[in-house]
Scaffold this active site. Sequence first.
Site: not given
Ligand code: ADP
Ligand code: MG
Length: 322
Positions: A14-15, A132, A218, A280
């Site tokens: 997203g970022n 979701k 995604k 992920k």
């Molecule tokens: P994206 O849009 O890249 O999918 P998300 O917010 O869905 O981003 O997922 C990434 C986020 O997950 C990170 O920015 C972090 O804040 C969070 N996060 C949750 N658990 C963990 C973890 N175990 N290790 C690292 N980040 C984590």
């Molecule tokens: Mg995400």
Amino acid sequence: MHTRRKVVVVALGGNSLTKKGQRGTIYEQFANTRASVRTLWHLIELGYQLVITHGNGPQVGDFLIQMESAIAQVPPQPLGVIGAATQGTIGYMIQQTLQNHLILEGRDTPVVTILTQVVVDRHDPLLVDPIKPIGATFYTEEEAKKRMTELGWSMKEDAGRGWRRVVPSPVPLEIVELDVLESLLNAGAIVITAGGGGIPVIIEKDGRYEGVDAVIDKDLASGLLARSLDADVLIMLTAVDRVALDYASGHPTWLDRMTAHEAKEYLAQGQFPQGSMGPKIEASVEYLLGVRHKQTRKAIITDHEHLRQAMTGKAGTTITFQ
Ligand code: ADP
Ligand code: MG
């Protein structure tokens, strides 16, 4: 005639397209995309052929607000159609930004966005279980009830913050446009595909596709894509440089490497939340356990800043089969 080089599937988080605190004007989104393309350029210089996927959360949220505020004049559209629209708008931004970068570098690599459908199981239990949250809007109970009856939305109360629209998020099974995607790769193109997780479709008894009102994660779609293409590397670019154990505890343990089996074990322990890091890791596991050439493949989770170092294992979190 081009032959296929090393392929990397890179999922933009997203970022990569919108930043916290911004309103998300088209100028801001293009500027963010340009910055993201600068990191992707490193992969091109390393000789990789790029398959790019991206999220669409904020853009879908914006569409929904526009749709709601014009409900009396314009009939509302189903989610699958909105997903298709964002594949177009976001795909266009990434496609043109990459093309411009290539032009300035004197290269003639073609860049193309594919409107991508992803097959889900019509009997997937997740299809009838909307969990979701989508869109950033929180509603009062009264507003929520109105939307449930008038628009047929599913709504859930979100941790005391108000009511949010929720949709089903089924498991992606198959990329409908995979063959055309492979031929474009064989022709040397950079391909943008499965944006927003792809448009979810079910297969009817007579073989026709039918869109469903759902959103595919995604990252899970990217894992499926990387496995189906036998990609060399799966990269997920996000807002953190590495994955951590005990992330929310105040003293996290940052991981440089793990195996797919360790990742599976940590998932089972609940180390990675469903709405963020969970998919992920699941995508990495799905890719590494399912891909044809397991021993030489890797998944990388990192941020834009650390991607270059992460490609040689000096930064980021690398997940391998063994
Ligand atoms: P994206 O849009 O890249 O999918 P998300 O917010 O869905 O981003 O997922 C990434 C986020 O997950 C990170 O920015 C972090 O804040 C969070 N996060 C949750 N658990 C963990 C973890 N175990 N290790 C690292 N980040 C984590
Ligand atoms: Mg995400």
